[in-house]
Enzyme design. Structure first.
Site, mmCIF file in Angstrom:
data_model
loop_
_atom_site.group_PDB
_atom_site.id
_atom_site.type_symbol
_atom_site.label_atom_id
_atom_site.label_comp_id
_atom_site.label_asym_id
_atom_site.label_seq_id
_atom_site.Cartn_x
_atom_site.Cartn_y
_atom_site.Cartn_z
ATOM 1 N N ALA A 84 0.806 -1.322 0.086
ATOM 2 C CA ALA A 84 0.057 0.105 -0.138
ATOM 3 C C ALA A 84 0.831 1.093 -0.249
ATOM 4 O O ALA A 84 0.458 2.311 -0.768
ATOM 5 C CB ALA A 84 -1.004 -0.173 1.122
ATOM 6 N N TYR A 132 3.842 1.475 -1.260
ATOM 7 C CA TYR A 132 4.509 1.417 -2.534
ATOM 8 C C TYR A 132 3.638 2.045 -3.458
ATOM 9 O O TYR A 132 3.948 3.072 -4.176
ATOM 10 C CB TYR A 132 4.927 -0.034 -2.818
ATOM 11 N N LYS A 186 21.564 -22.811 -13.744
ATOM 12 C CA LYS A 186 21.275 -22.473 -14.970
ATOM 13 C C LYS A 186 19.826 -22.218 -15.017
ATOM 14 O O LYS A 186 19.029 -23.253 -15.188
ATOM 15 C CB LYS A 186 21.625 -23.716 -15.936
ATOM 16 N N CYS A 238 0.847 -41.404 -45.699
ATOM 17 C CA CYS A 238 -0.674 -41.361 -46.332
ATOM 18 C C CYS A 238 -0.267 -40.911 -48.126
ATOM 19 O O CYS A 238 0.485 -39.945 -48.069
ATOM 20 C CB CYS A 238 -1.473 -40.289 -45.871
ATOM 21 N N CYS A 287 -5.400 -34.933 -48.745
ATOM 22 C CA CYS A 287 -5.642 -35.499 -47.399
ATOM 23 C C CYS A 287 -5.797 -34.260 -46.428
ATOM 24 O O CYS A 287 -5.084 -33.376 -46.431
ATOM 25 C CB CYS A 287 -4.483 -36.362 -47.049
HETATM 26 S S1 IVH Z 1 26.464 -18.082 -19.271
HETATM 27 C C1 IVH Z 1 29.062 -17.057 -22.858
HETATM 28 N N1 IVH Z 1 25.250 -18.491 -17.146
HETATM 29 O O1 IVH Z 1 22.120 -20.950 -21.104
HETATM 30 C C2 IVH Z 1 28.031 -18.084 -21.996
HETATM 31 N N2 IVH Z 1 24.029 -18.683 -19.337
HETATM 32 O O2 IVH Z 1 23.398 -22.700 -22.822
HETATM 33 C C3 IVH Z 1 26.775 -17.290 -21.943
HETATM 34 N N3 IVH Z 1 21.815 -19.714 -19.244
HETATM 35 O O3 IVH Z 1 21.809 -18.647 -23.648
HETATM 36 C C4 IVH Z 1 25.973 -18.014 -21.047
HETATM 37 N N4 IVH Z 1 21.631 -19.654 -16.877
HETATM 38 O O4 IVH Z 1 20.308 -18.459 -21.899
HETATM 39 C C5 IVH Z 1 25.030 -18.508 -18.437
HETATM 40 N N5 IVH Z 1 24.129 -18.850 -15.092
HETATM 41 C C6 IVH Z 1 24.000 -18.764 -16.551
HETATM 42 C C7 IVH Z 1 22.961 -19.290 -17.252
HETATM 43 C C8 IVH Z 1 22.855 -19.162 -18.637
HETATM 44 C C9 IVH Z 1 21.100 -19.850 -17.988
HETATM 45 C C10 IVH Z 1 21.194 -19.913 -20.373
HETATM 46 C C11 IVH Z 1 21.572 -18.678 -21.201
HETATM 47 C C12 IVH Z 1 22.332 -19.242 -22.618
HETATM 48 C C13 IVH Z 1 22.195 -20.596 -22.387
HETATM 49 C C14 IVH Z 1 23.205 -21.291 -22.946
#
Ligand code: IVH
Length: 672
Positions: free
Chosen positions: A37, A39, A118, A429, A435
């Site tokens: 609120a 904010y 990742k 097919c 088709c």
């Molecule tokens: S570094 C030069 N760090 O993974 C390398 N990528 O397979 C640049 N991704 O296109 C990527 N988490 O979308 C990096 N902690 C992370 C990541 C990450 C996800 C994705 C990113 C990239 C893909 C590569």
């Protein structure tokens, strides 16, 4: 209009700073300092003041995060520094081998790695000029992406202005846009309540939001962002390590993974992998593995890149998820090229973040090989975006009467004969576009986003158009008017008008999209682009015989035959003629001398002695692929090829963030 009182100006500035700080507390640190609120009160005060002083509204004001008028389409932008992908490691051995390569290359016993989750989202690049968010783009093919600035501005986790006093002249921040699981659940709940289609997973929901032409829609979709690296930079502090870089990004108020950690050696990496694996289910976002990067940036530079991925990093992926379910039935689907694909209808099962009810069985041979029968209990696997598949049967659970699957002799859709050629695993097919199933699939493909990109021409509509015999070929689409569509079920006048407008808009396209849209067997998006570049225009492609087609890189005898057969078919030629007559047009694609999608038109600089190639040889080979070799490194350089004892050109390349290749990397490119 009266000049703004100094106090109003000051109040506006201070409100903006406060709101952005609270955004950071909330979105990056998950530690709000004030109530919602409170904010909202700050936000409304700022809106009111800005409404009284429109001349003070600036693009970096938090009030500008609500989106703006829809765009006609996204512009394509070339990335200053390529957005690369990562090599994968799927088990401990591959991680061990990675560490060994790193230690050998850097001639050292132990290596520190920056370990991070990742993120399973979409990579974007955010460009800050003098500390202000100027552009944002998707990864695209890594070389250029789509300008989605308006949409990224609505993401509150992304600072519109970098915190701190002396912002760099240029800072390209790389990271991932994701949708938090909680926001995803809420979004789907709302979709359900409205009776609208639910999103499959957070990644797809995030992708959909980021690709909205109307940023006002994006602004309602609660996206998050995590930074994990840099692209180009000018005037930024010098960092010694990746972890120091992430600390800097956090100081600039970017969200960075809380789970990031510097670990040492294989043991450190594997321990991290297990720890994150244990936490995975409880994380607020989806991840599909962890990433290890050599922490020392000088080491990273020394290691450089191989082809499309840095040598200094690796993604350690989590195994694909598996679950058990039961096959209720095996249906046969007919695809756009007439291929009959058996599909297992499953009791719904939650696997890999989505509820799966169908899994592909590929073809008859696969079913025999795995001895899959109707009513079997099976293991289903789903990895990332891949179509779920049946891995194996749990034999103990087979009921007494489990019928064996038989491929039908007649197409389940049109009743025409099914044929399976001797050296093919696929049954087809034989009715071609007579088709209805093939016709529907062909039309859906034609209209799809990467082909002619006709929004609103989906499953339901195509089904009705074909079943009611309104549309037989893709060319018929251009004859449609609002009256013809508005008569269909579930088609209001407004949506009919939208579809007609989308069809009209698709008339202007590119040669590559057009070729892809035709749905020639064995011609995917990439081959279509190669063909467009090689032939430059449609007419020479129509004239080309198989031998000429095989001159195009990556086009072998099979693909060449498919293309030649396609254009030899009078029906197909008629449709192409009708499409052109209906006004479909494309800019000519500049023809490459010798076509290599990755090298043509790119600028290379060679420095230092290469182990196996003389400088002249290297130059000749690059030029043969349509690349250019120049003497000095500038922003316009795409690749710097580095040999032994490189000079200042190497330093310059690193400074400008240009992709550095060694001889191996160059050979890799040349091979493509
Ligand atoms: S570094 C030069 N760090 O993974 C390398 N990528 O397979 C640049 N991704 O296109 C990527 N988490 O979308 C990096 N902690 C992370 C990541 C990450 C996800 C994705 C990113 C990239 C893909 C590569």
């Amino acid at each position: 209009m009266s000049a703004p009182a100094a106090s109003d100006r000051q109040r506006i500035e201070s409100l903006r700073a406060d709101i952005e700080r609270h955004n950071y507390q909330y979105y990056a640190l998950d530690a709000p300092l004030i109530s919602d609120a409170e904010y909202d009160r700050l936000f409304r005060e700022l809106q009111t003041l800005e409404a009284g002083h429109p001349e003070l509204v600036s693009p970096d004001s938090p009030t500008q995060r609500i989106g703006s008028a829809p765009l006609a389409g996204f512009e394509t932008v070339k990335h200053r520094v390529s957005m690369l992908s990562l090599n994968n490691a799927f088990d401990e051995e591959e991680v061990t081998a990675f560490d060994r390569r790193m230690r050998e290359a850097l001639v050292t016993e132990r290596i520190d790695y920056a370990a991070e989750p990742k993120f399973d989202g979409l990579a974007v690049s955010l460009c800050y000029e003098h500390g202000v968010l100027a552009h944002g783009a998707t990864r695209g093919d890594g070389e250029s992406g789509e300008d989605v600035t308006a949409n990224l501005r609505t993401v509150r986790a992304i600072p519109l202005r970098l915190a701190g006093r002396n912002p760099p002249v240029l800072l390209e921040v790389r990271g991932e846009v994701v949708m938090l699981r909680a926001d995803f659940e809420q979004l789907n709940q709302a979709q359900r309540a409205k009776g609208e289609k639910e999103f499959v997973n957070p990644r797809n929901a995030a992708a959909g939001a980021l690709r909205q032409l109307d940023s006002r829609i994006t602004s309602t979709r609660k996206l998050a962002f995590f930074a994990y690296g840099l692209g180009a930079a000018e005037g930024a502090p010098a960092f010694g390590t990746h972890s120091a870089l992430l600390d800097y990004l956090a100081e600039c108020r970017f969200p960075v993974a809380k789970e990031r950690k510097v670990v040492t050696g294989v043991d450190g990496m594997l321990e991290y992998y297990r720890a994150i694996g244990g936490k995975r289910a409880g994380l607020p976002y989806d991840i599909d593995g962890v990433v290890y990067k050599v922490n020392d940036l000088a080491g990273q530079r020394e290691l450089g890149f191989v082809s499309r991925a840095p040598r200094y990093a690796v993604a350690h992926k989590f195994p694909a998820e598996e679950a058990m379910s039961e096959i209720i039935a095996i249906d046969v689907q007919v695809g756009r090229t007439g291929a009959l694909t058996p599909v297992a209808r499953l009791k719904p099962v939650f696997v890999g973040g989505v509820t799966v009810t169908n899994a592909t069985l590929h073809n008859e041979d696969e079913i025999r090989r795995k001895d899959i029968r109707i009513h079997d209990t099976v293991v289903v696997r789903r990895a990332g975006d891949v179509i779920p598949e049946v891995v194996r049967v749990i034999n103990d659970k087979r009921p007494a009467q489990a019928p064996v699957f038989e491929m039908p002799a007649a197409c389940p859709v049109c009743g025409s004969a099914v044929q399976r050629l001797e050296d093919e695993s696929v049954a087809r097919c034989t009715a071609g576009l007579y088709c209805p199933a093939q016709r529907k699939q062909a039309l859906l493909h034609f209209a799809s986003r990467r082909a002619m990109d006709i929004e609103g021409l989906g499953d339901k509509l195509v089904e009705q158009l074909v079943d009611n015999n309104i549309v037989k070929t893709s060319a018929d689409l251009y004859e449609l008017d609002v009256a013809a569509l508005a008569g269909l079920e579930r088609m209001a006048e407004k949506s009919a008008a939208n579809v007609v407008a989308a069809i009209a808009k698709s008339r202007r396209t590119t040669l590559a999209r057009f070729i892809f849209a035709l749905g020639i067997r064995n011609v995917g998006e990439r081959t279509a682009a190669d063909l467009a570049r090689a032939f430059g225009d449609l007419e020479p492609l129509l004239q080309a015989d198989e031998q000429m087609l095989q001159q195009v890189p990556d086009v072998g005898p099979v693909v060449a035959q498919s293309i030649a057969q396609f254009f030899a078919e009078p029906h197909n030629r008629d449709v192409v003629g009708q499409l052109l007559a209906a006004g479909v047009s494309f800019e000519r694609t500049p023809r490459a001398a010798n076509v290599s999608s990755r090298m043509s038109g790119r600028t290379f600089v060679l420095t230092g002695a290469l182990p196996n190639l003389s400088r002249d040889e290297a130059k000749e080979r690059i030029e043969a692929k349509g690349g250019r070799v120049t003497g000095s490194v500038s922003k316009k350089t795409d690749f710097v090829v580095v040999g032994a004892d490189p000079g200042s050109k190497y330093d310059k390349a690193v400074e400008l963030g240009i992709t550095v290749l060694d001889e191996e990397g160059l050979q890799e490119l040349l091979k493509e």
